[in-house]
Design a protein around this motif. Structure first.
Motif, PDB file in Angstrom:
ATOM      1  N   LEU A   1      23.393  15.306  23.531  1.00  0.00           N
ATOM      2  CA  LEU A   1      23.034  15.512  21.780  1.00  0.00           C
ATOM      3  C   LEU A   1      24.378  14.420  21.697  1.00  0.00           C
ATOM      4  N   GLU A   2      25.323  14.635  22.117  1.00  0.00           N
ATOM      5  CA  GLU A   2      26.805  13.726  22.141  1.00  0.00           C
ATOM      6  C   GLU A   2      26.278  12.859  21.326  1.00  0.00           C
ATOM      7  N   HIS A   3      25.710  11.936  22.474  1.00  0.00           N
ATOM      8  CA  HIS A   3      25.389  10.396  21.705  1.00  0.00           C
ATOM      9  C   HIS A   3      24.434  10.258  21.424  1.00  0.00           C
ATOM     10  N   LYS A   4      23.581  10.790  20.864  1.00  0.00           N
ATOM     11  CA  LYS A   4      22.762  10.715  19.723  1.00  0.00           C
ATOM     12  C   LYS A   4      22.511   9.819  18.726  1.00  0.00           C
ATOM     13  N   LYS A   5      21.997   8.381  18.034  1.00  0.00           N
ATOM     14  CA  LYS A   5      22.214   7.508  17.454  1.00  0.00           C
ATOM     15  C   LYS A   5      22.312   7.576  15.980  1.00  0.00           C
ATOM     16  N   TRP A   6      20.768   8.820  15.835  1.00  0.00           N
ATOM     17  CA  TRP A   6      20.181   9.582  14.665  1.00  0.00           C
ATOM     18  C   TRP A   6      20.093  10.347  15.047  1.00  0.00           C
ATOM     19  N   GLU A   7      19.942  11.725  13.883  1.00  0.00           N
ATOM     20  CA  GLU A   7      18.342  12.618  13.801  1.00  0.00           C
ATOM     21  C   GLU A   7      17.320  12.347  12.928  1.00  0.00           C
ATOM     22  N   LEU A   8      16.734  13.145  15.014  1.00  0.00           N
ATOM     23  CA  LEU A   8      15.111  12.249  13.819  1.00  0.00           C
ATOM     24  C   LEU A   8      14.007  12.289  12.603  1.00  0.00           C
ATOM     25  N   THR A   9      14.626  13.625  11.830  1.00  0.00           N
ATOM     26  CA  THR A   9      14.134  13.727  10.809  1.00  0.00           C
ATOM     27  C   THR A   9      14.819  13.409   9.694  1.00  0.00           C
ATOM     28  N   GLU A  10      16.256  12.252  10.059  1.00  0.00           N
ATOM     29  CA  GLU A  10      16.680  11.779   8.499  1.00  0.00           C
ATOM     30  C   GLU A  10      16.332  10.545   8.708  1.00  0.00           C
ATOM     31  N   PRO A  11      15.553   9.914   7.333  1.00  0.00           N
ATOM     32  CA  PRO A  11      15.610   8.519   7.533  1.00  0.00           C
ATOM     33  C   PRO A  11      16.589   7.917   7.598  1.00  0.00           C
ATOM     34  N   VAL A  12      16.312   5.779   8.136  1.00  0.00           N
ATOM     35  CA  VAL A  12      17.768   5.373   8.381  1.00  0.00           C
ATOM     36  C   VAL A  12      17.505   4.677   7.137  1.00  0.00           C
ATOM     37  N   PRO A  13      18.919   4.527   6.657  1.00  0.00           N
ATOM     38  CA  PRO A  13      18.903   3.460   5.533  1.00  0.00           C
ATOM     39  C   PRO A  13      18.396   2.232   5.674  1.00  0.00           C
ATOM     40  N   LEU A  14      17.441   1.891   4.606  1.00  0.00           N
ATOM     41  CA  LEU A  14      16.916   0.678   4.853  1.00  0.00           C
ATOM     42  C   LEU A  14      17.020  -0.588   3.607  1.00  0.00           C
ATOM     43  N   ASP A  15      17.465  -1.816   4.155  1.00  0.00           N
ATOM     44  CA  ASP A  15      18.071  -2.517   3.071  1.00  0.00           C
ATOM     45  C   ASP A  15      16.559  -3.717   2.992  1.00  0.00           C
ATOM     46  N   GLU A  16      16.482  -4.824   2.585  1.00  0.00           N
ATOM     47  CA  GLU A  16      15.384  -5.777   1.257  1.00  0.00           C
ATOM     48  C   GLU A  16      15.519  -6.675   2.797  1.00  0.00           C
ATOM     49  N   GLY A  17      16.146  -6.880   4.238  1.00  0.00           N
ATOM     50  CA  GLY A  17      16.666  -7.684   4.755  1.00  0.00           C
ATOM     51  C   GLY A  17      16.087  -7.010   6.393  1.00  0.00           C
ATOM     52  N   GLY A  18      15.827  -5.701   6.121  1.00  0.00           N
ATOM     53  CA  GLY A  18      15.339  -4.360   7.347  1.00  0.00           C
ATOM     54  C   GLY A  18      16.587  -4.344   8.047  1.00  0.00           C
ATOM     55  N   SER A  19      17.803  -4.790   8.348  1.00  0.00           N
ATOM     56  CA  SER A  19      18.924  -4.846   9.013  1.00  0.00           C
ATOM     57  C   SER A  19      19.294  -2.806   8.961  1.00  0.00           C
TER      58      SER A  19
ATOM     59  N   LEU B   1       1.094  -1.248  -0.138  1.00  0.00           N
ATOM     60  CA  LEU B   1       0.075   0.227   0.056  1.00  0.00           C
ATOM     61  C   LEU B   1       0.892   0.968   0.023  1.00  0.00           C
ATOM     62  N   TRP B   2       2.364   1.412   0.497  1.00  0.00           N
ATOM     63  CA  TRP B   2       3.313   2.535   0.820  1.00  0.00           C
ATOM     64  C   TRP B   2       4.233   1.972   0.140  1.00  0.00           C
ATOM     65  N   THR B   3       4.935   3.464   0.135  1.00  0.00           N
ATOM     66  CA  THR B   3       6.112   3.614   0.251  1.00  0.00           C
ATOM     67  C   THR B   3       6.673   3.376   1.848  1.00  0.00           C
ATOM     68  N   ILE B   4       8.212   3.476   2.294  1.00  0.00           N
ATOM     69  CA  ILE B   4       8.478   3.218   3.871  1.00  0.00           C
ATOM     70  C   ILE B   4       9.720   3.859   3.662  1.00  0.00           C
ATOM     71  N   LYS B   5       9.546   4.850   5.033  1.00  0.00           N
ATOM     72  CA  LYS B   5      10.470   5.346   5.731  1.00  0.00           C
ATOM     73  C   LYS B   5      10.599   4.830   6.615  1.00  0.00           C
ATOM     74  N   LEU B   6      12.386   5.396   7.571  1.00  0.00           N
ATOM     75  CA  LEU B   6      12.555   4.759   8.574  1.00  0.00           C
ATOM     76  C   LEU B   6      13.128   5.558   9.503  1.00  0.00           C
ATOM     77  N   HIS B   7      12.264   6.343  10.767  1.00  0.00           N
ATOM     78  CA  HIS B   7      12.795   6.924  11.621  1.00  0.00           C
ATOM     79  C   HIS B   7      13.823   6.441  12.978  1.00  0.00           C
ATOM     80  N   VAL B   8      14.211   6.841  13.262  1.00  0.00           N
ATOM     81  CA  VAL B   8      14.193   6.355  14.974  1.00  0.00           C
ATOM     82  C   VAL B   8      14.508   7.914  15.936  1.00  0.00           C
ATOM     83  N   ILE B   9      14.224   7.728  17.391  1.00  0.00           N
ATOM     84  CA  ILE B   9      13.887   7.713  18.196  1.00  0.00           C
ATOM     85  C   ILE B   9      14.709   7.613  19.572  1.00  0.00           C
TER      86      ILE B   9
END
Length: 235
Positions: free
Chosen positions: A189-207, A172-180
């Motif tokens: 802030l120095e230990h943040k793993k990822w910027e909230l508004t930046e999608p995390v790269p997704l591969d087919e396996g979801g790793s 049904l949809w196109t999926i983007k992954l974000h994390v918080i």
């Protein structure tokens, strides 16, 4: 999700009625509105009609309205919590509360919402009886009530290995992954793993281990943009 009950209670209105009779809140699963506001502002314009599913006694929707959102509909399976929230927000016309089962939202026309927000509701169904069937029913209904190009924003503890196939199977949809970060307010802030508004790269396996490391202490946010009208409706 630790709810202090056996799994068979999660999909039952009686469990939630009992819970909300004892716990008058407010209580927010996972994250509060201020932490997620940058992402919502990025994907959901303030004049878009938004549905919050499994709202409980959360202050999340109040936060949305205070931030300028103009039309926020909230549903929950518990009549106890809906009656309490209707009374609490009776003087807030931009906030509406309705008792409804997310697996059957036939009271809403197809293609009637620009955005659907889910903070823990799919997770709750995934922990109950007939989890796969109930989750699929819910997602089909979410897809139906969304307009084409509308977004379903799922905030969950479910890593891609456990959620991606469920979301992708509907086609049904196109999926983007974000994390918080789970404890974002307590981390520097120095230990943040990822910027909230930046999608995390997704591969087919979801790793996501290569990007976030093993067992990251994050909540996953799937932004699903509907790009296939349901039975020609909602375009």
């Amino acid at each position: 999700m630790t709810l202090g009950t056996t799994t068979q209670g999660y999909g039952e209105p009686s469990y939630w009625d009992d819970r909300y009779t004892q716990d008058t809140g407010p209580f927010d699963w996972y994250q509060k509105y201020p932490a997620l506001a940058p992402l919502l502002n990025f994907y959901v314009p303030r004049d878009h009609r938004t549905l919050v599913v499994g709202c409980g006694n959360s202050a999340f929707s109040e936060g949305m309205v205070n931030d300028g959102y103009e039309d926020v509909i909230n549903i929950d399976i518990s009549s106890v919590v809906i009656e309490a929230m209707q009374k609490k927000y009776q003087n807030h016309p931009k906030l509406k509360y309705m008792r409804m089962d997310v697996r059957d939202m036939s009271a809403f026309e197809s293609g009637s919402f620009d955005a659907v927000i889910d903070k823990g509701t799919l997770d709750s169904l995934m922990c109950g009886h007939n989890s796969q069937q109930n989750a699929t029913k819910m997602l089909e209904e979410v897809g139906r009530v969304l307009k084409n190009k509308g977004v379903y924003i799922l905030i969950t503890y479910g890593a891609p290995a456990y959620r991606l196939s469920l979301l992708r199977d509907l086609h049904l949809w196109t999926i983007k992954l974000h994390v918080i970060e789970k404890l974002v307010a307590e981390r520097s802030l120095e230990h943040k793993k990822w910027e909230l508004t930046e999608p995390v790269p997704l591969d087919e396996g979801g790793s996501v281990e290569a990007v976030l490391g093993k067992n990251p202490e994050v909540h996953y946010i799937y932004v699903c943009t509907k790009d296939k009208p349901t039975n020609g409706i909602g375009a």
